[in-house]
Structures are given as C-alpha cells and as structure tokens.
Write an enzyme that holds these catalytic residues in place. Structure first.
Site, PDB file in Angstrom:
ATOM      1  N   ASP A   1       0.844  -1.189   0.000  1.00  0.00           N
ATOM      2  CA  ASP A   1       0.000   0.000   0.000  1.00  0.00           C
ATOM      3  C   ASP A   1       0.883   1.244   0.000  1.00  0.00           C
ATOM      4  O   ASP A   1       1.820   1.339   0.812  1.00  0.00           O
ATOM      5  CB  ASP A   1      -0.903  -0.031   1.247  1.00  0.00           C
ATOM      6  CG  ASP A   1      -1.767   1.208   1.382  1.00  0.00           C
ATOM      7  OD1 ASP A   1      -2.580   1.458   0.477  1.00  0.00           O
ATOM      8  OD2 ASP A   1      -1.610   1.927   2.390  1.00  0.00           O
TER       9      ASP A   1
ATOM     10  N   GLU B   1       1.590  -0.046  -5.115  1.00  0.00           N
ATOM     11  CA  GLU B   1       1.073   1.226  -5.620  1.00  0.00           C
ATOM     12  C   GLU B   1       2.287   2.108  -5.885  1.00  0.00           C
ATOM     13  O   GLU B   1       3.161   2.236  -5.014  1.00  0.00           O
ATOM     14  CB  GLU B   1       0.160   1.894  -4.596  1.00  0.00           C
ATOM     15  CG  GLU B   1      -1.232   1.300  -4.520  1.00  0.00           C
ATOM     16  CD  GLU B   1      -2.116   2.048  -3.539  1.00  0.00           C
ATOM     17  OE1 GLU B   1      -3.275   2.339  -3.876  1.00  0.00           O
ATOM     18  OE2 GLU B   1      -1.659   2.331  -2.410  1.00  0.00           O
TER      19      GLU B   1
END
Length: 698
Positions: free
Chosen positions: A344, A381
């Site tokens: 993340d 990400e």
C-alpha cells in the site's frame, strides 16, 4: 535485575539472545528480544491472563541484556500462551514526552495479540498509565508452513488473474450461506473458495489482515478496510473464529492450505507505510515508545512527516525498520505460507531523510536480495499522498505496479470522451509508453478498472457523483474525479434502455480489462454487479453496503457467466493476449516464421483513426503473413458502426459480442459475412479464426 509486583522471585532469568526477534521457545522457557536503541533500561511485563489489569511479574533489564540496539532476556518456565508487554521507565533525556514512558508497549514482533476486551485507544493517547487497558503480546509457535504438503501454485504472471477481496466483507452477508459462527473469518472464506475457483481466479489479494485498530475511525463508525495497522505480524482479531480449537495463526494457515490445494495463490495487501499511532495527538501503542525517531520520519522540529494521509510515515530507510519489515514478510511468507505482497502506497517506502526520494531505497534492495522472499509475487502502488508517482522508474526490479493510467484511460474511452483512442492504443499494447522496459511492460503492469478504493463497476456506470454522506464527513472524502457516467439518471432506475446500456458497459469494461496485455485485477463482487449505492470510499462501512452480495435477486448471473467466459478465453490464449514479450505492429521480415504481430485498424482496414473525435478502434493479431487469428473491435460511439474485417487464417468465429443481449447464451458462430461486421453502439466484439476456436471446445 528482577522486580515483581509482590516483591517475590517468580522466574529465573538468563541473558538471552538478540535473535530471533520477538519471542521464541527455548529448552528452558522463552527468549524475548526487542529493538529499543535509546533506552537505558527496560521492563518486561508478564501477565497471567489476557484481560488482567495487574501484571504477574515485572522483569527489569539493565544494559547487560542489551546487544547493540536489541534488548533480550530468557525467562525460565514460560511457554506458548504467555501474555506479555514492555515498558520503558521515564528517561527525560531520551523521551521528551512523559506519555511515551508511562505507556505499556506492545512488542512490534508479537505474532499474536490479546487484551482486546479491555483495550481502550483513548487511554493510549492520554498521559496516564494504561496497564489496565493495554494490548498484550502472546508467545506463539513459529513453525514453518508445510510447503511439501501444500506447495505454492507459482502461476506465471501471464497466467495470473487477481481477485481483490475483503476477508470479513466476503462472507459477512446473512445470505452468504456460511455458518454464522465463521462469517467474516478466514475459515468462512474457505467456504467460498469453490466460488472463486469457478470464476477462473488464480490469486486472491486480501485487503489488510494484519491486526488493526477498528476504533481508529470517526465516532459511531468502525475502521472496516483495515489500513490502520497495530501490528505487522499478528492476524486481525475480527477474522478469527474464537470458538475454534485452532489458534489465529493456524486458522490463517488453514486458509492458505486450502487455497494452495485449489491452485489459488494468496497475496496480502500490506500496510508498511504508516501505523495506527498517527501523529502528535495519536496513541502510543508500540513503535512510538520503542523508537519514535527510529520508525517514523520526523522533521527538524520533531514533527511527524506525513505522505500517507494518516498522520505518520514509516521511515523504511532506517536499518531497524528495514529489518522489522523483512522479518514481518518472512513471517507471513515462510511461517504462514502466503504467495506475495502488495505494498500500500509502496513508493513512500523509498523516501529517505526528510522524505527525499531515494534512487536505491534500502528496503527494496533488501527484499530483492533476500533468498527467503525470492519466489514471491511483489506488487506496489507507485504513488503516495505526497505527490511522488514512480511507475516507469519504480525503484525495484521484481515489483509489479498498479497501473492507474490503464484504469483512467479505459474509463474515459468507454465513457466517450475525446482524445482517448491514442492513449487506449498504448494500454492495449501493454502500456509500453509508461514503462522503461518497453518490450516487457505488460509483465510489469497490474491492470484494473476498479479497486476497493473507488466506485464498484456497477456504480461506475450508474453514478456521476460520489455519495459518501454515510461516512460522516459531509461527502468531502473520496475521489471527486471518477470518469463515471450514469446515462441520464443518478443511481438505480427502472428505465429499460438505461439498464441495457449500463449492463453493456460493464461487459465492455470487463472485456477490455481481461483481453489487454498485463495482469488483470478484479474487484470483489464486480462480476455480479455489486453496488455500494454510489459510495466510493467505503472504508468505514462494515455493513451490507461494503459486503459481497449473495442474494440471487441482487446478482447479475449473466454478467458472472460473461466474466467466466472472458477469463477462460484469456487463459486459453494467454500467449496471444498476454505474451511475455509485447507484440509489435511491425510485420515479421520472414514469411516462414509463425511469429505473431499486431495490426491496427479503424472502420477501414489498416486505417486507424487517432483523431481527438474518434471513439472506435480495431486491431488484429496476425500470424506472419498467413492471415489474422484474432480481431477485436471497440465501438464507444453512440451509434452503430460497420468495420471492415482483415483476412483470417481460417473463417472468423464470433466468440464475444457485448452488443448482443444473449451473447453468453449463444454458441460461438461463424460469421455469414467474413468481410465486414456491424458493431452496436457501445460494444466490444472478439473474433477468433476457426482453427484457433477449436481450442475452446471442451
């Protein structure tokens, strides 16, 4: 060296070892090890049971129990199930705020956590002691996953289909058919593995399963998604069946075993970029107490630096932090058996002092050189909340990246926006313009149309605007630029024409995702038309709004069958739709080769229209000079368009046509006109040469 609550000796202690981190069983008892660089002495606190407010004994450690930055002690007579935590007595020269030294601290390496019944987040914020309301570590086993009995599937990237889901939300619905005792748990998810396998999914990506603080949310709401880690090692309490004889780690292992036995990989969405401790006004639970400036990025004035939107940012450039993250990954991969990780806001982990981006961040270098992590799938990400966006030059060779450009460009094209065919061309080739290694870009790109963060697929074609009032932030939260469209009515409607176009658009988006080079990811429930009522940020919606739907009245069964068909087609033609090396639009020099290549078309052969006004595109995949084996047409215009067709190797067979209401019910059929084909408005068509279509006949 030893003091206890009643002043009597209880346990015999030894110097212990700094390795392994956390707790480990020894012949005499338990070894404890924790990093705390700046402390002069430290207290290990032992509790008799998980909800006790007073300790059984307090073991004070001086610097004879310190090796480098690590404190360690071996305590005789203890074993698995022991509840413990730490405290650092007041040291003003080290800790400027006394609340840091008064707090009971959770071991960052604890593999299980107890004390949830008495835990109070607010007590961890104030300056008073919180011994009666703290979380405790639990001494647990550290056995390795049995890969001999349940080997990793190890699907190659070009044969990987990812399904993103929330463990609790997948089975919490009363209509899931899962026994009530295991709804929303790891064991409950096992019940639905046949459903996932039937779709054709090869990997499930689980939203955070690290223990998180569900009270880290606005008043009256719960943190549902779990992007608020309280530990990087322990499974989340809410996903555990407390009535089961298996402990938390064994329940998770059982899920992994069943997935492996069904040839499905498990990828964890991991939150190493921040913790639940927040900023200056956040609680002191673990990391802050052991090394505030060690684990967090701090400014020149001691303030927390934040590029995560959550109050703090983990300093992954620091050696102790790197070591802790590596140990966490090894724990989940080698002890619990997971097959990969999705980071993340992963690019935030590449920041150095004062958040300056690093070209060679130590964490990713350590991950890629670690033999224990060498056969895992790694995804990230490529952006963070501080504006750093590195997709073409993400600083890690083995890490695949979420391709936000794919999401945006596919949405814009099917919405009918101008200036969309040229960027669409790049997405349909595997996004070579985005990645440095243009020939292998498709093997780096995680393609998606929707994810947990945003509209569901059905809401994407049903709402022009977000509807997040139920989140309690006056609709301020969530993304405002969604490239969504509602076709005349906001939300649900009984208008048959609008329903028809929405259904068609969902199929168009799915087909484009599945048949584009790259690794496709599907959001939980998109395959059955799950809606969140226009909420595009359901992080605090632990209710039917954020759950999977299992009621047939709410499911789009035809859409599910369509998705299954597209996945099956992709897997059968994986070398064509997702080759290891990108197809080029250059015709092979030799006519004798069987090399395949890509040729662009428009409504006329070899005449693609890249103009700003264009909303159509066609392309064929050809085998040398022998003819075409695949043709795909995309018509995002608001009217029918007739496309000329290239010469196939053998006659064309239509296998996908989203413009046909009964597409999924019809058998693949030969075209009566092999020279041209009319595409309905807003439709996607896939043709396969008859010779290759034989491969599809089961």
């Amino acid at each position: 060296m030893l003091t206890i609550s009643n002043g009597k000796l209880v346990s015999k202690i030894y110097k212990g070892s700094p390795w392994p981190l956390g707790t480990s069983i020894t012949k005499r008892g338990v070894n404890f090890s924790v990093a705390c660089p700046k402390a002069n002495y430290l207290e290990l606190i032992i509790f008799k049971s998980e909800d006790d407010s007073l300790p059984k004994e307090v073991i004070s450690l001086d610097e004879t129990h310190k090796s480098g930055d690590y404190w360690h002690v071996e305590v005789e007579g203890l074993t698995i199930g022991c509840h413990y935590c730490y405290r650092i007595p007041t040291q003003k020269e080290v800790f400027k705020e006394t609340r840091f030294s008064n707090k009971i601290l959770l071991d960052p390496c604890s593999r299980e956590i107890s004390g949830w019944n008495v835990y109070d987040r607010n007590k961890a914020i104030c300056s008073n002691e919180n011994v009666g309301n703290c979380l405790k570590g639990v001494v647990s086993e550290r056995k390795k996953f049995d890969f001999a009995a349940h080997p990793r599937p190890k699907h190659p990237w070009n044969k990987t289909i990812i399904y993103e889901l929330h463990v609790g939300g997948f089975t919490n619905n009363i209509e899931s058919g899962v026994p009530s005792s295991i709804k929303g748990t790891f064991l409950g998810l096992i019940e639905k593995i046949p459903y996932i396998k039937d779709l054709g999914i090869t990997a499930i990506e689980l939203l955070p399963v690290f223990a998180f603080d569900d009270s880290d949310s606005p008043a009256g709401l719960n943190n549902y998604w779990g992007y608020s880690p309280i530990s990087w090692f322990a499974p989340h309490k809410g996903f555990i069946d407390t009535n089961c004889s298996l402990n938390a780690r064994e329940q998770f292992r059982k899920l992994v075993e069943i997935c492996h036995d069904n040839n499905i990989e498990i990828i964890l969405d991991v939150v190493y970029n921040h913790t639940t401790e927040g900023g200056d006004r956040g609680p002191v639970i673990s990391w802050k107490g052991f090394g505030d400036s060690t684990y967090y990025h701090k400014g020149e004035k001691g303030e927390y630096l934040d590029v995560t939107g959550c109050g703090n940012t983990i300093a992954a450039n620091k050696p102790l932090t790197t070591q802790l993250i590596l140990e966490s990954m090894r724990c989940w991969a080698n002890e619990l058996g997971v097959d990969g990780f999705r980071f993340d806001l992963g690019i935030s982990l590449s920041r150095g002092e004062y958040l300056h981006p690093l070209e060679n961040p130590p964490l990713f270098e350590a991950i890629e050189s670690d033999p224990f992590l060498s056969d895992l799938k790694l995804i990230s990400e490529p952006w963070d909340c501080g504006g750093l966006y590195k997709i073409s030059d993400f600083p890690a060779k083995r890490v695949m990246t979420w391709n936000g450009h794919f999401r945006d460009d596919i949405r814009k094209f099917w919405k009918g926006d101008k200036n969309t065919t040229w960027p669409l061309k790049d997405r349909l080739m595997g996004s070579p313009a985005i990645y440095k290694d243009k020939s292998k870009s498709s093997s780096k790109s995680i393609n998606f149309i929707t994810s947990h963060d945003g509209f569901t697929l059905k809401d994407l074609v049903s709402y022009n605007h977000k509807h997040n009032l139920s989140n309690g932030e006056c609709n301020r939260d969530g993304e405002n630029h969604n490239n969504s469209w509602n076709y005349g009515i906001e939300g649900p409607t009984t208008n048959k024409e609008i329903i028809a176009i929405r259904n068609r658009q969902q199929r168009n988006l799915f087909a484009t995702l599945i048949f584009s080079p790259g690794i496709p990811m599907i959001l939980m429930g998109d395959e059955v038309g799950r809606s969140q009522g226009g909420n595009n940020n359901s992080w605090c919606q632990n209710n039917p709004l954020g759950w999977m739907v299992w009621n047939q009245a709410d499911e789009d069964e035809e859409l599910k069958e369509f998705v299954k068909k597209t996945i099956y087609l992709r897997m059968q033609f994986s070398k064509i739709f997702n080759p290891l090396i990108n197809l080029t639009s250059e015709k092979p020099a030799s006519e004798k080769t069987e090399e395949i290549w890509l040729q662009w078309h428009g409504v006329k052969l070899s005449s693609p229209d890249w103009g700003s006004w264009s909303n159509t595109i066609g392309y064929s995949i050809n085998e040398s000079d022998s003819g075409s084996i695949i043709w795909i047409g995309l018509n995002a215009y608001n009217q029918k368009m007739t496309f000329q067709l290239p010469r196939p190797i053998t006659p064309w067979v239509k296998v996908i046509d989203t413009g046909s209401r009964n597409d999924i019910l019809q058998k693949d059929k030969h075209l009566s006109n092999q020279d041209q084909l009319e595409l309905e408005s807003k439709s996607f068509v896939l043709l396969v040469s008859e010779r290759h279509s034989r491969k599809l006949r089961k």
